[in-house]
Design a protein around this motif. Sequence first.
Motif, PDB file in Angstrom:
ATOM      1  N   GLY A  69      50.939  23.482  42.754  1.00  0.00           N
ATOM      2  CA  GLY A  69      51.988  23.766  42.178  1.00  0.00           C
ATOM      3  C   GLY A  69      53.263  22.762  42.168  1.00  0.00           C
ATOM      4  O   GLY A  69      54.299  22.649  41.428  1.00  0.00           O
ATOM      5  N   LEU A  70      52.959  21.581  42.727  1.00  0.00           N
ATOM      6  CA  LEU A  70      54.193  20.652  42.966  1.00  0.00           C
ATOM      7  C   LEU A  70      54.097  19.699  41.733  1.00  0.00           C
ATOM      8  O   LEU A  70      53.078  19.270  41.249  1.00  0.00           O
ATOM      9  CB  LEU A  70      53.527  19.563  44.145  1.00  0.00           C
ATOM     10  N   LYS A  71      55.570  19.137  41.319  1.00  0.00           N
ATOM     11  CA  LYS A  71      55.331  18.152  40.411  1.00  0.00           C
ATOM     12  C   LYS A  71      55.723  16.781  41.247  1.00  0.00           C
ATOM     13  O   LYS A  71      56.638  16.683  42.141  1.00  0.00           O
ATOM     14  CB  LYS A  71      56.520  18.486  39.542  1.00  0.00           C
ATOM     15  N   VAL A  72      54.776  15.781  40.702  1.00  0.00           N
ATOM     16  CA  VAL A  72      54.932  14.499  41.375  1.00  0.00           C
ATOM     17  C   VAL A  72      55.047  13.336  40.329  1.00  0.00           C
ATOM     18  O   VAL A  72      55.036  13.689  39.296  1.00  0.00           O
ATOM     19  CB  VAL A  72      53.725  14.394  42.243  1.00  0.00           C
ATOM     20  N   VAL A  73      55.274  12.323  41.025  1.00  0.00           N
ATOM     21  CA  VAL A  73      55.202  11.072  40.139  1.00  0.00           C
ATOM     22  C   VAL A  73      53.745  10.383  40.254  1.00  0.00           C
ATOM     23  O   VAL A  73      53.119  10.099  41.242  1.00  0.00           O
ATOM     24  CB  VAL A  73      56.014   9.803  40.683  1.00  0.00           C
ATOM     25  N   VAL A 101      43.032  11.500  45.241  1.00  0.00           N
ATOM     26  CA  VAL A 101      42.967  11.878  46.643  1.00  0.00           C
ATOM     27  C   VAL A 101      44.053  11.414  47.085  1.00  0.00           C
ATOM     28  O   VAL A 101      44.591  10.147  46.729  1.00  0.00           O
ATOM     29  CB  VAL A 101      41.604  10.966  47.258  1.00  0.00           C
ATOM     30  N   CYS A 102      44.784  12.150  47.968  1.00  0.00           N
ATOM     31  CA  CYS A 102      45.918  12.075  48.581  1.00  0.00           C
ATOM     32  C   CYS A 102      45.990  12.552  49.936  1.00  0.00           C
ATOM     33  O   CYS A 102      45.481  13.511  50.344  1.00  0.00           O
ATOM     34  CB  CYS A 102      46.990  12.712  47.713  1.00  0.00           C
ATOM     35  N   GLY A 103      46.771  11.538  50.728  1.00  0.00           N
ATOM     36  CA  GLY A 103      46.962  11.826  52.159  1.00  0.00           C
ATOM     37  C   GLY A 103      48.349  12.228  52.584  1.00  0.00           C
ATOM     38  O   GLY A 103      48.558  12.426  53.878  1.00  0.00           O
ATOM     39  N   ALA A 104      49.145  12.518  51.758  1.00  0.00           N
ATOM     40  CA  ALA A 104      50.344  12.894  51.946  1.00  0.00           C
ATOM     41  C   ALA A 104      50.295  14.366  52.531  1.00  0.00           C
ATOM     42  O   ALA A 104      49.781  15.290  52.056  1.00  0.00           O
ATOM     43  CB  ALA A 104      51.340  12.691  50.799  1.00  0.00           C
ATOM     44  N   CYS A 157      52.852   8.974  44.406  1.00  0.00           N
ATOM     45  CA  CYS A 157      53.766   7.912  44.839  1.00  0.00           C
ATOM     46  C   CYS A 157      54.725   8.523  45.691  1.00  0.00           C
ATOM     47  O   CYS A 157      55.535   9.614  45.323  1.00  0.00           O
ATOM     48  CB  CYS A 157      54.295   7.023  43.804  1.00  0.00           C
ATOM     49  N   SER A 158      55.239   8.088  46.846  1.00  0.00           N
ATOM     50  CA  SER A 158      56.463   8.117  47.612  1.00  0.00           C
ATOM     51  C   SER A 158      57.591   7.192  46.996  1.00  0.00           C
ATOM     52  O   SER A 158      57.540   6.382  46.257  1.00  0.00           O
ATOM     53  CB  SER A 158      56.125   7.918  49.069  1.00  0.00           C
ATOM     54  N   TYR A 159      58.688   7.490  47.652  1.00  0.00           N
ATOM     55  CA  TYR A 159      60.036   6.823  47.433  1.00  0.00           C
ATOM     56  C   TYR A 159      59.812   5.224  47.757  1.00  0.00           C
ATOM     57  O   TYR A 159      60.160   4.352  46.951  1.00  0.00           O
ATOM     58  CB  TYR A 159      61.052   7.357  47.928  1.00  0.00           C
ATOM     59  N   GLY A 192      55.892  11.330  52.710  1.00  0.00           N
ATOM     60  CA  GLY A 192      55.439  12.097  51.836  1.00  0.00           C
ATOM     61  C   GLY A 192      55.732  11.587  50.378  1.00  0.00           C
ATOM     62  O   GLY A 192      56.235  10.848  50.150  1.00  0.00           O
ATOM     63  N   ILE A 193      54.943  12.327  49.638  1.00  0.00           N
ATOM     64  CA  ILE A 193      54.978  12.047  48.214  1.00  0.00           C
ATOM     65  C   ILE A 193      56.426  12.557  47.612  1.00  0.00           C
ATOM     66  O   ILE A 193      56.990  13.453  48.064  1.00  0.00           O
ATOM     67  CB  ILE A 193      53.824  12.533  47.242  1.00  0.00           C
ATOM     68  N   ILE A 194      56.758  11.824  46.335  1.00  0.00           N
ATOM     69  CA  ILE A 194      58.135  12.412  45.717  1.00  0.00           C
ATOM     70  C   ILE A 194      57.898  13.825  45.481  1.00  0.00           C
ATOM     71  O   ILE A 194      57.016  14.219  44.537  1.00  0.00           O
ATOM     72  CB  ILE A 194      58.629  11.573  44.771  1.00  0.00           C
ATOM     73  N   GLU A 195      58.763  14.770  45.453  1.00  0.00           N
ATOM     74  CA  GLU A 195      58.527  16.180  45.078  1.00  0.00           C
ATOM     75  C   GLU A 195      59.887  16.349  43.898  1.00  0.00           C
ATOM     76  O   GLU A 195      60.913  16.162  44.140  1.00  0.00           O
ATOM     77  CB  GLU A 195      58.988  17.350  46.010  1.00  0.00           C
TER      78      GLU A 195
END
Length: 803
Positions: free
Chosen positions: A86-90, A77-80, A120-122, A133-136
């Motif tokens: 399709g996004l690559k995330v940490v 569950v994410c609130g970003a 995660c975000s930076y 937002g989260i890291i892309e």
Amino acid sequence: MKFTLSWLKDHLDTTAGLDEIVTKLTAVGLEVESVEDPGKGLEQFVVAHVVEAKQHPNADRLRLCTVNAGAETLQVVCGAPNARTGLKVVLARPGAVIPITGEVLKKGKIRDVESQGMMCSYRELKLGEDHAGIIELPEDAPVGAPVTEVLKFDPVIEINLTPNRVDALGVYGIARDLAAAGLGTLKPLRSNPVPGKATSSRKIDMGLAAGHEHKCPQFVGRTVRGVKNGESPAWLKDRLQAIGLRPVSVIVDVTQYLTIDLGRPLHAFDDAKLSGDIGPRLAKAGEEIAALNGKSYTLDENMVVIADRTTGLGIGGIMGGEPSSVTEGTSAIFLESALFDAKNIAETGRKLLLNTDARYAFERGVDPASARMGIEVATHMILELCGGEPAEIVDGGKAPDWNRAIAFNPARVKSLGGVELPEVEMKAILMRLGFTLSGSGDAWQVVPPSWRTDVESWQDLVEEILRIYGYDNIPPVPMPRASMPKQVLSTDQKRWEVARRALAGRGLNETVTWAFLARAHAEKFLGDLALVLLANPISSDLDAMRPSLVPNLAAAAGRNAARGMADVGLFEVGPRFEGTKPGQQTLVACALRAGHTSARHWDGARRPVDAMDAKADAIAALEAAGAGVAGLQTYAGNASGVPAWYHPGRAGVLKLGNQVLAAFGELHPAILAALDVKGPVVACEVFLERIPPVKKKGVGAARPLLKASNFQPVERDFAFVVEAGVPAESLLRAVRGAERELITEVGLFDVYEGPHVGEGKKSLAIAVTLQPKDTTLTDEQIEAVAKKIVAAAEKTCGAKLRA
């Protein structure tokens, strides 16, 4: 001094890793204080692919994501706002420690839906402040791979610089040292001259008065028109933020960057805000500068300002002014690159309580040949990042002559450093460090580069060769065994030690205070001594050397009282300072008591400390130090040498002959008020160096063996009537000398003044102990001694035996 690894590698072409670089930095004398590696602790975070992102069934602003982590697929569950398919995330999986909070991630439910991880975000990874937002990650980032293999991390290295290494105030100088030590190749600096495309509309006005030219010997400037000021590129902001600096705008950031990059402070003025020629001058008394930090500073006539035709623009070498600063609307700038006197910069900074990176560099000594180089490097960066058209460089004054040749015999490397190196290797080391060499054999002439103002002698050259060669490479050589000499202490050292032990044995706590104090306090304890002021005090309220140990001990007692410890006993053995020349100081043992002699008790038997307590401390220290206390005489009154900081009538001095060995008493109420200390406070000062030398036994020598008598001692009491002004001590001394062979102890046990002894008289009752050695005393012998005692008392003190 902080810098990032990538910043260092801008100047150093090397394949060495972080650990190898850190080790080599310490080896060449640039001690590493700390290394902050942003990637450390992120090994548990992996690259994940968002297979699907759909609306959370129970929340409008949450997304329910299916995330492929390589070995497993998780529901997150994410609130970003940028969470999408399709996004690559940490991805942080359960068990990972989130850097920003330090908490271990666990599975949990968010709005009744299980979340099995965290994207995660930076900011959450402590890699920046961005948490919008989260890291892309890049599209080609391999799923399941550790994020440490995908993201670029730039470790921050902090080194502890010694004050002499001004060449290492810049990242370029650090890279030079590492290249000289064989850890890569130094890249050339982009400092080639940038041709001016127009004549400068301003000239340099060197307005310093005669005799003050050294405060700013050179001032170099250049106008650049048509610049576009704005936000700095990401790489520049990241580097500044990594070392704790705040990005402002690209032009300001270039000057900040080069201060750290080259150890060369620069300043940029908005050219449109200047009027006429520009240059250094002395400030006018009371002149005010509104500085860039938002504060206004009042200057004096010894400070240097940078000024145009109408007004002061900034505090020279420390901080620019707000009215002439660059803004987003700036289209033309005037760059300043100047040299300032280190001592004047340090004095100005201390007076204004103003610390900046520019002050830090200039007060240690900037490369005297760097003014033009700094302008050229800055011009290259500004043209690249802001565009514009440079004018010709204008120059005022000249750089100080830094050329000096040092005669050097290479054989001294072995004689001083203990290692034999080929001459070729020694020459190569010095040349890599920028030194110029000539001569041969044992007569080299070595010219240090302009940036090494600390190298002044052949010993410095040996050190340079050894630190680059590597201290770890010097072969260890065992020291020859030799018989250790017997410890020999001087008389003063022995007296110091036994006085310390004696005062500690009386229940006092040893204290070590500053050797200096505020001038206002020192002036109250001068007596007939000269005031010794410090030319370079560590603090404005510690500007005088102590003429007495009493004020600092009294201040320490006051601090204890303020913290609930009002009853204290302190002592210190150390010098008091009597002049500015070597040797003009005296060793003093000082003891101080405040409050009461003991803690409160139900029997009410405690009392305030008084002058007799201080006298007892003084006698104990004198006796331990070898003074003949039996011959001491007590005198009162300023005419007898009692210092003025003691209470009149409650103080005295102890003399041996005409020499004052100690002063004691209750501190004067006015002195306590000046020190902001509550009384009663008593003190003594024992002048250890004035004690006459012991003829036979040394200070602290072992006591002779006890020769105990087999015969019973005899004690007799006497009551003498004397004049009221006769000191009891005079009577005791007279009685003690009446029969030295038999009288072993004399003590006063009662004092009476009243109608039974007459006006102006007093009665002193004493106890005398007689100790026979060969035979028991007969009544006749005792009576004979008693007559001697009465006769001695009458002759010396005019005493009459009381009826």
